[in-house]
Design an enzyme around this catalytic site. Structure first.
Site, PDB file in Angstrom:
ATOM      1  CG  ASP A  28      51.357 102.658  43.504  1.00 31.85           C
ATOM      2  OD1 ASP A  28      51.787 103.826  43.501  1.00 31.85           O
ATOM      3  OD2 ASP A  28      50.203 102.356  43.846  1.00 31.85           O
TER       4      ASP A  28
ATOM      5  CG  ASP B  83      49.275 107.110  43.618  1.00 29.16           C
ATOM      6  OD1 ASP B  83      49.732 106.084  43.068  1.00 29.16           O
ATOM      7  OD2 ASP B  83      49.620 108.267  43.301  1.00 29.16           O
TER       8      ASP B  83
ATOM      9  CG  ASP C 178      51.715 108.829  40.364  1.00 28.10           C
ATOM     10  OD1 ASP C 178      51.541 110.071  40.374  1.00 28.10           O
ATOM     11  OD2 ASP C 178      51.692 108.131  41.381  1.00 28.10           O
TER      12      ASP C 178
ATOM     13  CB  VAL D 292      50.450 113.966  43.073  1.00 33.45           C
ATOM     14  CG1 VAL D 292      50.657 114.277  41.603  1.00 33.45           C
ATOM     15  CG2 VAL D 292      50.682 115.203  43.928  1.00 33.45           C
TER      16      VAL D 292
ATOM     17  CG  ASP E 230      46.829 121.299  39.855  1.00 34.00           C
ATOM     18  OD1 ASP E 230      46.598 120.987  41.032  1.00 34.00           O
ATOM     19  OD2 ASP E 230      46.696 120.502  38.909  1.00 34.00           O
TER      20      ASP E 230
ATOM     21  CD  GLU F 238      43.684 121.855  36.368  1.00 32.86           C
ATOM     22  OE1 GLU F 238      42.720 121.121  36.052  1.00 32.86           O
ATOM     23  OE2 GLU F 238      44.870 121.573  36.109  1.00 32.86           O
TER      24      GLU F 238
ATOM     25  CB  SER G 239      40.450  88.562  27.149  1.00 33.79           C
ATOM     26  OG  SER G 239      39.303  87.984  26.537  1.00 33.79           O
TER      27      SER G 239
END
Length: 616
Positions: A184, A188, A205, A213, A223, A245, A263
């Site tokens: 990452d 984020d 992502d 973002v 956007d 958008e 689980s």
């Protein structure tokens, strides 16, 4: 289930990888074997059993069956290479012991992967040898002593002890423990990498170099210039100059789905073909690397956040896919914050991994589904380690307070109830486990006993031959449920079981089954006054066939009603005075798992007023 790091580090054991776990014990109890030793023993017995059965199935030597097993493993994660190294290290002893008709229990005790500590019972999966255990074990040890291969050393057998891998192993361990993506770049909590808590667990992502973002956020300036919420919608329609958008998503009430689970929510699964010699082939282990790096979980196929088609032909879609189908603006807005072994007690250790900005993001539907580990553990005496009803209530309230302070306005929480796990023993104990089907020698009862003896059982209380213990576990489960439903608790507005039975009755009608005609007079009068609900009474305890009471049909009406089962629609419109819509849906979710997806879909259709408004 045990902690995810233990499962990941010990998982290679199950397939002839590293036969030494670096996991630490789950409980500080010197009188019991270390959990790592218990898992090591299970892994060794499993692998040796598969080797022995492969030799049987293919009428081959033990050496050939070991090489066959390694040839099935993929090259990814060095699985094939590691397998051959393990054969080189332990193969000679395994061959000699199996050739002398020693079973997997004897082999693993001889090689010291299984140990019987002083004062502890002997843990074994298969029936004991005809000769005494002490005599058989001594005989096996003599065979190993004559082996020309030098005795192996346990030191340094943990791959993470290598200097070059120590740092990356530590980072992977922390990522799993904290339930955040290993890869990452912009921190984020979303990733472009699928496993190791990547987009199998939460939306992918679309820009890992920009922290602003990520999936689920409200669009930045609709956007116009970039896809700030990763739903694939951005830019301006050249025909009218309106941002896509805004055109497609404005007013559609986008919202994400978040699961806080264990689980079951993570969709933990060990494929039968991994341990069934007669089914093994080159295709059996294709998904093994993915499974290992997802902690032996399959969140991408789960019932809440799954986004891939099931590999076993199940066509039912997840709640996320139902939300996505209804509104494509919800694309990628899912988070599976589940862990093997999660409970109301330890949720606070990883709930911080939940990603939702109170001001910048869309609302979310949060499903709280800690369905078993508050009463399940692997201790030899599991009852004292169970969560008390008072503590369960306190833990849940702490979680709700945390969510209330982190989720955007308009978010909602749905609580799943605890299931009664007595069905595990009742339905499985006398069936053959995959390891026992070839020779008809290992039932689930044998496996449960083996795991309980090693104190690595996922649920000793219910997976036990001790009926008294199973009863105590169920009583603990029921007392915890009563505490959550107790007067004064804000978790459930239902204080009487009779309205619950009526709702269950109507849900049964919806699904084509029959229901009892008994019920409280107040509900009965209201149901009689509503043609659609009156159908419940007309079944006369299930003696009459189900038929439609309205030209719209039994499965819907006009407009919104067309999407709703008839009786449930009537129940919503003509509910008893004092019973809120939110309470109807809250209880509906706890009644029957098969109605969960339907109910959530209805909640989405009806909007914010119909979901249990625990967050204000």
């Amino acid at each position: 289930m045990q902690s995810p790091w233990k499962i990941l580090t010990v998982a290679p054991l199950f397939l002839l990888l590293s036969l030494q776990s670096s996991a630490s014990p789950a409980y500080d109890d010197s009188s019991r074997p270390r959990d790592s030793n218990g898992h090591t023993c299970v892994g060794c017995v499993l692998v040796v059993s598969v080797i022995e059965q492969l030799a049987q199935v293919h009428n081959s030597t033990v050496q050939a069956s070991m090489e066959r097993l390694c040839s099935y493993l993929p090259e990814k994660l060095f699985l094939k290479t590691t397998c051959y190294l393990v054969i080189d290290k332990f193969g000679s002893d395994i061959i000699k012991l199996l050739s002398a008709d020693m079973n997997a229990d004897v082999v693993c005790h001889t090689l010291e992967f299984c140990k019987q500590n002083t004062g502890q019972p002997l843990c074994h999966l298969y029936p004991l040898p005809k000769e005494t255990w002490k005599f058989t074990l001594e005989k096996a040890r003599q065979i190993v002593k004559k082996s020309p291969v030098p005795k192996y050393s346990r030191s340094g057998s943990d791959i993470c002890s290598l200097p070059l891998l120590a740092k990356i192993c530590q980072k992977i361990k922390l990522a799993i423990e904290q339930s955040v993506p290993f890869k990452d770049v912009d921190s984020d909590k979303y990733s472009v990498f699928p496993t190791l808590r990547g987009y199998h667990w939460r939306g992918r992502d679309c820009n890992d170099s920009d922290q602003s973002v990520y999936p689920g956020r409200r669009p930045d300036n609709w956007d116009v210039h970039q896809d700030s919420n990763c739903n694939g919608i951005w830019g301006i329609d050249p025909k009218d100059g309106i941002p896509y958008e805004k055109k497609f998503c404005e007013g559609s009430q986008p919202r994400g789905i978040i699961l806080l689970g264990d689980s079951a929510g993570a969709h933990f699964h060990i494929s039968p073909e991994w341990i069934t010699a007669s089914q093994m082939s080159l295709n059996s282990f294709i998904n093994l690397p993915t499974a290992l790096t997802d902690e032996l979980d399959w969140p991408q196929l789960s019932g809440v956040t799954g986004f891939l088609d099931s590999t076993v032909g199940i066509k039912e879609k997840s709640i996320y896919l139902r939300l996505w189908k209804r509104n494509h603006c919800n694309h990628r807005d899912y988070q599976n914050i589940s862990r093997n072994g999660a409970s109301s007690r330890n949720l606070k250790k990883f709930i911080e991994s939940l990603s939702r900005n109170k001001m910048l993001d869309y609302p979310a539907i949060v499903i709280y589904a800690m369905i078993g580990n508050d009463v399940c553990n692997g201790k030899s005496d599991p009852v004292p380690a169970m969560t008390t009803p008072e503590k369960l209530y306190s833990n849940v309230m702490q979680t709700l307070k945390h969510l209330n302070s982190h989720l955007p306005d308009g978010s909602h929480v749905i609580l799943y109830g605890l299931p009664d796990g007595t069905f595990l023993w009742d339905n499985l104990h006398n069936r053959y486990h995959p390891l026992g089907r070839l020779n008809k020698d290992v039932t689930y009862a044998h496996l449960y006993s083996f795991l309980n003896c090693l104190q690595v059982s996922p649920c000793h209380g219910w997976m036990s031959s001790n009926k008294t213990l199973r009863t105590l576990t169920s009583e603990s489960y029921r007392s915890g449920t009563r505490e959550a439903d107790s007067p004064g608790s804000s978790l459930s507005p239902w204080m009487d079981s009779t309205p619950t039975r009526w709702l269950c009755c109507c849900l049964q009608i919806v699904s084509g089954r029959r229901c009892s005609s008994s019920g409280p007079k107040s509900w009965e009068r209201r149901i009689h006054s509503t043609p659609r609900l009156n159908r419940c009474l007309e079944t006369k305890a299930g003696t009459e066939p189900l038929r439609s009471m309205h030209p719209w049909g039994a499965q819907g009406g006009r407009g919104l009603g067309k999407l709703m089962p008839q009786t449930l629609w009537g129940l919503l419109r003509h509910r008893p005075k004092g019973v809120s819509l939110s309470s109807i849906f809250a209880k509906c979710l706890s009644l029957n798992e098969e109605h969960i997806c339907m109910t959530v879909q209805l909640c989405m259709l009806l909007g914010s007023v119909t979901l249990p408004l625990f967050l204000k």
